[in-house]
Structure formats: structure tokens, C-alpha cells
Scaffold this motif. Sequence first.
Motif, PDB file in Angstrom:
ATOM      1  N   ALA A 181      36.408   6.718   1.252  1.00 37.89           N
ATOM      2  CA  ALA A 181      37.147   6.009   0.206  1.00 37.89           C
ATOM      3  C   ALA A 181      36.529   4.620   0.006  1.00 37.89           C
ATOM      4  CB  ALA A 181      38.617   5.900   0.590  1.00 37.89           C
ATOM      5  N   VAL A 182      36.920   3.963  -1.069  1.00 40.24           N
ATOM      6  CA  VAL A 182      36.420   2.620  -1.351  1.00 40.24           C
ATOM      7  C   VAL A 182      37.624   1.687  -1.501  1.00 40.24           C
ATOM      8  CG1 VAL A 182      35.080   1.167  -2.918  1.00 40.24           C
ATOM      9  CG2 VAL A 182      34.342   3.517  -2.466  1.00 40.24           C
ATOM     10  N   TYR A 183      37.741   0.768  -0.563  1.00 39.74           N
ATOM     11  CA  TYR A 183      38.894  -0.115  -0.484  1.00 39.74           C
ATOM     12  C   TYR A 183      38.628  -1.434  -1.205  1.00 39.74           C
ATOM     13  CZ  TYR A 183      41.045   2.903   3.023  1.00 39.74           C
ATOM     14  OH  TYR A 183      41.635   3.962   3.662  1.00 39.74           O
ATOM     15  N   GLY A 184      39.612  -1.862  -1.977  1.00 38.10           N
ATOM     16  CA  GLY A 184      39.558  -3.209  -2.529  1.00 38.10           C
ATOM     17  C   GLY A 184      40.168  -4.200  -1.567  1.00 38.10           C
ATOM     18  N   ARG A 363      29.773   1.040   4.763  1.00 37.42           N
ATOM     19  CA  ARG A 363      30.002   1.420   6.160  1.00 37.42           C
ATOM     20  C   ARG A 363      31.427   1.152   6.627  1.00 37.42           C
ATOM     21  NH1 ARG A 363      29.316  -1.492  11.068  1.00 37.42           N
ATOM     22  NH2 ARG A 363      28.228  -3.208  10.050  1.00 37.42           N
ATOM     23  N   GLU A 364      31.921  -0.047   6.433  1.00 40.97           N
ATOM     24  CA  GLU A 364      33.259  -0.390   6.932  1.00 40.97           C
ATOM     25  C   GLU A 364      34.347   0.382   6.192  1.00 40.97           C
ATOM     26  OE1 GLU A 364      36.100  -1.953   9.412  1.00 40.97           O
ATOM     27  OE2 GLU A 364      33.914  -1.933   9.630  1.00 40.97           O
ATOM     28  N   HIS A 365      34.070   0.749   4.952  1.00 41.81           N
ATOM     29  CA  HIS A 365      35.044   1.528   4.181  1.00 41.81           C
ATOM     30  C   HIS A 365      35.275   2.894   4.824  1.00 41.81           C
ATOM     31  CE1 HIS A 365      35.120  -1.091   0.505  1.00 41.81           C
ATOM     32  NE2 HIS A 365      33.984  -1.500   1.061  1.00 41.81           N
ATOM     33  N   TYR A 366      34.199   3.464   5.405  1.00 37.13           N
ATOM     34  CA  TYR A 366      34.377   4.776   6.036  1.00 37.13           C
ATOM     35  C   TYR A 366      35.171   4.659   7.336  1.00 37.13           C
ATOM     36  CZ  TYR A 366      33.190   9.708   5.613  1.00 37.13           C
ATOM     37  OH  TYR A 366      33.238  11.063   5.388  1.00 37.13           O
ATOM     38  N   VAL A 411      26.381   2.576  14.136  1.00 38.63           N
ATOM     39  CA  VAL A 411      25.608   3.740  14.555  1.00 38.63           C
ATOM     40  C   VAL A 411      25.271   4.579  13.328  1.00 38.63           C
ATOM     41  CG1 VAL A 411      25.642   5.850  15.955  1.00 38.63           C
ATOM     42  CG2 VAL A 411      26.655   3.736  16.838  1.00 38.63           C
ATOM     43  N   VAL A 412      26.195   4.590  12.379  1.00 40.13           N
ATOM     44  CA  VAL A 412      26.004   5.276  11.102  1.00 40.13           C
ATOM     45  C   VAL A 412      26.499   4.372   9.977  1.00 40.13           C
ATOM     46  CG1 VAL A 412      25.988   7.709  11.773  1.00 40.13           C
ATOM     47  CG2 VAL A 412      28.166   6.495  11.606  1.00 40.13           C
ATOM     48  N   GLN A 413      26.017   4.662   8.773  1.00 33.83           N
ATOM     49  CA  GLN A 413      26.400   3.905   7.586  1.00 33.83           C
ATOM     50  C   GLN A 413      26.754   4.878   6.462  1.00 33.83           C
ATOM     51  OE1 GLN A 413      22.995   1.390   6.731  1.00 33.83           O
ATOM     52  NE2 GLN A 413      23.419   0.017   8.453  1.00 33.83           N
ATOM     53  N   LEU A 414      27.207   4.339   5.333  1.00 33.33           N
ATOM     54  CA  LEU A 414      27.487   5.146   4.148  1.00 33.33           C
ATOM     55  C   LEU A 414      26.895   4.427   2.949  1.00 33.33           C
ATOM     56  CD1 LEU A 414      29.338   5.802   1.496  1.00 33.33           C
ATOM     57  CD2 LEU A 414      28.905   7.683   3.055  1.00 33.33           C
ATOM     58  N   HIS A 415      25.959   5.076   2.278  1.00 31.19           N
ATOM     59  CA  HIS A 415      25.283   4.442   1.147  1.00 31.19           C
ATOM     60  C   HIS A 415      25.505   5.222  -0.146  1.00 31.19           C
ATOM     61  CE1 HIS A 415      22.715   1.241   2.985  1.00 31.19           C
ATOM     62  NE2 HIS A 415      23.059   1.910   4.068  1.00 31.19           N
ATOM     63  N   GLN A 416      25.747   4.463  -1.211  1.00 27.97           N
ATOM     64  CA  GLN A 416      25.715   4.994  -2.567  1.00 27.97           C
ATOM     65  C   GLN A 416      24.445   4.503  -3.242  1.00 27.97           C
ATOM     66  OE1 GLN A 416      29.113   4.187  -5.048  1.00 27.97           O
ATOM     67  NE2 GLN A 416      30.410   5.677  -4.007  1.00 27.97           N
ATOM     68  N   VAL A 417      23.691   5.431  -3.812  1.00 25.34           N
ATOM     69  CA  VAL A 417      22.471   5.096  -4.545  1.00 25.34           C
ATOM     70  C   VAL A 417      22.627   5.593  -5.975  1.00 25.34           C
ATOM     71  CG1 VAL A 417      19.964   5.352  -4.691  1.00 25.34           C
ATOM     72  CG2 VAL A 417      21.091   5.270  -2.443  1.00 25.34           C
ATOM     73  N   LEU A 418      22.451   4.698  -6.934  1.00 27.70           N
ATOM     74  CA  LEU A 418      22.555   5.021  -8.353  1.00 27.70           C
ATOM     75  C   LEU A 418      21.165   5.009  -8.970  1.00 27.70           C
ATOM     76  CD1 LEU A 418      24.356   5.375 -10.949  1.00 27.70           C
ATOM     77  CD2 LEU A 418      24.250   2.873 -11.169  1.00 27.70           C
ATOM     78  N   GLY A 419      20.865   6.029  -9.763  1.00 29.02           N
ATOM     79  CA  GLY A 419      19.553   6.097 -10.387  1.00 29.02           C
ATOM     80  C   GLY A 419      19.608   6.706 -11.769  1.00 29.02           C
ATOM     81  N   VAL A 420      18.447   6.758 -12.408  1.00 32.01           N
ATOM     82  CA  VAL A 420      18.346   7.235 -13.780  1.00 32.01           C
ATOM     83  C   VAL A 420      17.074   8.074 -13.935  1.00 32.01           C
ATOM     84  CG1 VAL A 420      17.126   5.144 -14.557  1.00 32.01           C
ATOM     85  CG2 VAL A 420      18.380   6.536 -16.224  1.00 32.01           C
ATOM     86  N   LYS A 421      17.145   9.070 -14.817  1.00 28.80           N
ATOM     87  CA  LYS A 421      15.958   9.819 -15.215  1.00 28.80           C
ATOM     88  C   LYS A 421      15.359   9.125 -16.432  1.00 28.80           C
ATOM     89  CE  LYS A 421      14.332  14.355 -16.804  1.00 28.80           C
ATOM     90  NZ  LYS A 421      14.715  15.770 -17.051  1.00 28.80           N
ATOM     91  N   LEU A 422      14.253   8.489 -16.238  1.00 31.84           N
ATOM     92  CA  LEU A 422      13.648   7.709 -17.316  1.00 31.84           C
ATOM     93  C   LEU A 422      13.076   8.616 -18.407  1.00 31.84           C
ATOM     94  CD1 LEU A 422      11.634   5.107 -15.226  1.00 31.84           C
ATOM     95  CD2 LEU A 422      13.662   4.625 -16.617  1.00 31.84           C
ATOM     96  N   PRO A 423      13.113   8.163 -19.656  1.00 32.19           N
ATOM     97  CA  PRO A 423      12.335   8.845 -20.693  1.00 32.19           C
ATOM     98  C   PRO A 423      10.851   8.764 -20.353  1.00 32.19           C
ATOM     99  CG  PRO A 423      13.940   7.320 -21.653  1.00 32.19           C
ATOM    100  CD  PRO A 423      13.905   7.045 -20.178  1.00 32.19           C
ATOM    101  N   ALA A 424      10.055   9.593 -21.013  1.00 31.90           N
ATOM    102  CA  ALA A 424       8.626   9.654 -20.705  1.00 31.90           C
ATOM    103  C   ALA A 424       7.938   8.306 -20.862  1.00 31.90           C
ATOM    104  CB  ALA A 424       7.955  10.702 -21.583  1.00 31.90           C
ATOM    105  N   ASP A 425       8.404   7.479 -21.821  1.00 32.57           N
ATOM    106  CA  ASP A 425       7.754   6.187 -22.053  1.00 32.57           C
ATOM    107  C   ASP A 425       8.333   5.065 -21.201  1.00 32.57           C
ATOM    108  OD1 ASP A 425      10.201   5.794 -23.213  1.00 32.57           O
ATOM    109  OD2 ASP A 425       9.444   5.380 -25.236  1.00 32.57           O
ATOM    110  N   GLY A 426       9.258   5.407 -20.276  1.00 36.97           N
ATOM    111  CA  GLY A 426       9.818   4.408 -19.382  1.00 36.97           C
ATOM    112  C   GLY A 426      10.830   3.474 -20.007  1.00 36.97           C
ATOM    113  N   THR A 427      11.331   3.798 -21.190  1.00 34.53           N
ATOM    114  CA  THR A 427      12.295   2.935 -21.874  1.00 34.53           C
ATOM    115  C   THR A 427      13.542   2.724 -21.032  1.00 34.53           C
ATOM    116  OG1 THR A 427      11.530   3.741 -24.022  1.00 34.53           O
ATOM    117  CG2 THR A 427      13.688   2.656 -23.976  1.00 34.53           C
ATOM    118  N   TRP A 428      13.973   1.472 -20.945  1.00 35.83           N
ATOM    119  CA  TRP A 428      15.209   1.125 -20.228  1.00 35.83           C
ATOM    120  C   TRP A 428      16.397   1.614 -21.032  1.00 35.83           C
ATOM    121  CZ3 TRP A 428      15.524  -1.046 -15.422  1.00 35.83           C
ATOM    122  CH2 TRP A 428      16.759  -1.545 -15.003  1.00 35.83           C
TER     123      TRP A 428
END
Length: 438
Positions: A181-184, A363-366, A411-428
Motif C-alpha cells: 500500500a502507499v501511505y500518506g 520500502r517503509e510503506h511495505y 534487507v528488501v525494498q519496494l520500487h515503482q518504475v514508470l516508463g514510456v514506449k517512445l515513438p520511433a523519432d524519440g518525441t517526448w
Amino acid sequence: MTTFKDRSDVFADLGTKLSIAEIFETLIDGEVPIRFTAYDGSATGPEDSPYTLDVRTPRGINYLATAPGDLGMARAYISGDMVATGVHPGDPYDILKAMGDLKFHRPSALALVTIARSLGWERLKPVAPPPQETLPRWRRIALEGLRHSKTRDAEAIHHHYDVSNTFYEYVLGPSMTYTCAVYGDEKWTLEQAQENKYRLVFDKLRLKPGDRLLDIGCGWGGMVRYAAKRGVKVIGATLSAEQAEWAQQKIAEEGLSELAEVRHSDYRDIPEVEFDAISSIGLTEHIGVHNYPFYFEFMKSKLREGGLFLNHCITRPDNTRTTKAGDFIDRYVFPDGELIGSGRIISEIQNTGLEVLHEENLREHYALTLREWCKNLVANWDACVEEVGEGTAKVWGLYMAGCELGFQRNVVQLHQVLGVKLPADGTWTVPLRPWWSA
């Protein structure tokens, strides 16, 4: 304090016969941190300790002697041959913390002879483990196929997730969400924090009504239903038949069948493409580190250009140690589970040509999440034991409390990684700055 493990003269005396507590002393590095007692009447460790490990049967010694370390202790504890006092079996966190970094070491050859003579050779023979234990890795190959084949992955998921939907309802609570979970705020309820986790994933993926989401390793469909309620068309995939059945029923009850579907399927068998987004919440731990290139290439192949993905998983704090889980986790909880650091995960994502936009460590959220699951197990202990048996309930208490401690100690962590599939020309294709609220 001089203990038997410091006295070579004791081991040299062929007439010496050690008590069980004295043998325990010889196998531990440093002082015994809690009280230890045994059926022969012997004891060691601080007399004023609020916590005791009590070995009550000879079979408990067989477990401890034939698998020194966490596996042998888990076998003795789960079978009831060793009892922990001062804690509830649904949440043995306090005794695990008090035991600290308890480590077993291999005694000298002379000490081993004395131990064997003291216990009797019959105590050194392997005995059948508790029924909750799965096969060792080498035996799974013959019966279930190579590690992370579809057949073997399905069996591993069945072992862990098809315990009982009712049991999971008791432990996980109304959200039926078995991920961090993600705590505020630390005062938030578990349900608030789980809802917030789905909100965070939804917002990071920039989802809007009419978008198409693929949720792989979807569990009981929490993310699927969250997105569908907001007008997103969602396909979820899980290898657990019980999860899929529960999720489909819930989707129907909530009137979401037009938008949402959970399939009993390996994620690798999803044929649809051109998704606007992919979420993977708690799947990466199961797929095997050597399969990361295929896994992230799969995501890439399923996304439209400009589509976003989010990978949420448990990691190691670095990328240098073994990827395999410990013996207890591998045999009782996550067969074939593997972990590595977030750096390796990010590298593999980049190597497929996907672009990493953001990552964060929760990590601490878990640790907070696991604490609440343990509370639920304690509160519903009798019902959980009736549902799955005392041994299985004890496995879960031991596992979750141990993991809480592991996250607290990095000893362990929890990571969220956000990414994108770029268009062929690398446009943001996304805003210049983060568009979600943390």
C-alpha cells in the motif's frame, strides 16, 4: 561468560554428554539473545527474556539438526515441535526482532562428534517436513519442468495464491490487495492506503476514460476494478484460478463487465496489442531475473507508441548478491521467487529501448502494510486456522512478520518504475514535469 562452545576440553572428553541447550549454545554465533528451553529440562539465554523458544519433541531436534538455520527452525515451529512464547503466532514480529541477527555456524569436527553422541544418531536423520513445504528446487525440475517455464510458474503461483480466497479475505481485508500500500500518513487505515496505491498507479499512467489498460499479474483484480470504475477498458491476467474466479465475480457484482475482464492466463499468452498503458504490480518477483529481457520486451510489444508502463515490485537493496530467496521463503511461500536491485531492473528496461521516466522506493510503506496484515491475521486467527489449518496460518504469520522486519532493516525494498514506449523519432510524449500527486 564462558559457554560450552568456548571449551575444547569438554569436547575432547569422550564421556561428555551435552544437554540440548548446551548444544544450541555451540551452534550460535555470539550470545543466545532470548530464552531457549528443551524437553530434556535444559535451558539457556537470559532468564528475564519475555520471549522463549521451547523445543518440545525429539522430532524438533531432527528438524534443527538436519537443516541448521531458518529452514530447520521454520520446520520445527510450523509443525508445533518448537513453540514460541511471548508472541501471537499470527504476528511473531517481536520475538523475531529480539532474536536479532541470530546466526548458526558450523562447529568443529570434535564438537560435531560430541553433539552426535549427546543427541543420538537417530536425531541426525532427516524426517519428513511439514506438509506446507514444497519440494526443493532440484526436485521441481523433474515434476514441474524447468524454472519459470509456464507449467512450473503456474504450479508456483498455485502453491502461494490458491490457499483459500476466504483466508485472504481475512488477512488482506476488503481491498483483497496483496501488494504494498502507499501511505500518506502512518495513521491511515490499510484500506485508505491501498486505495491510494491504485490512485497513484492510475495517475502515473495518465489513464482516462476510453483508454485500454493491461494489468499483468492482476491478483484479485483490485487495479482492474479501480480503473474500470473510471471508464478505462481493462484486461487483467493471473495464473491463479481462484483469483480469476473471485475477480470475475466481483467485476459482475459491481457492474463492470462491459469494461473489465480478468483472465486465468499466463501474461505471455495475452494476444491483444496497442494498449495505452500496462501495470505490473507484484509480478516481477515471480518471473526470474534471466527472463527480464523477455518480460520488458513483452511490455514494449503490447504498448502503443507513447504508451506508459509501471513496474511495482520487491527488490534487493543492491545488485550484487544472490537473486534466490532464502530456504524458508522458497519452500513455504514463493517457490522459485527471485529478487535483484532496482538498478538491474532499470537497466533491463532501458536495454529494450523503453525510456525510464521516474522511480521511487516505497520500502517503509511495505513494512506498514505487513503490520496491518499481521493485525488482521491475529484478529481473525481462529477463523483462519479453521479455514486453512494451524500450520499454514503459522507460515503466514512467520512470513509476514519476518518480511516486516526485513523491510524495516533494508534487507528488501519496494520500487515503482514508470516508463514510456517512445515513438520511433524519440518525441517526448508526456508533460515536462511529474503530473501526479505523490
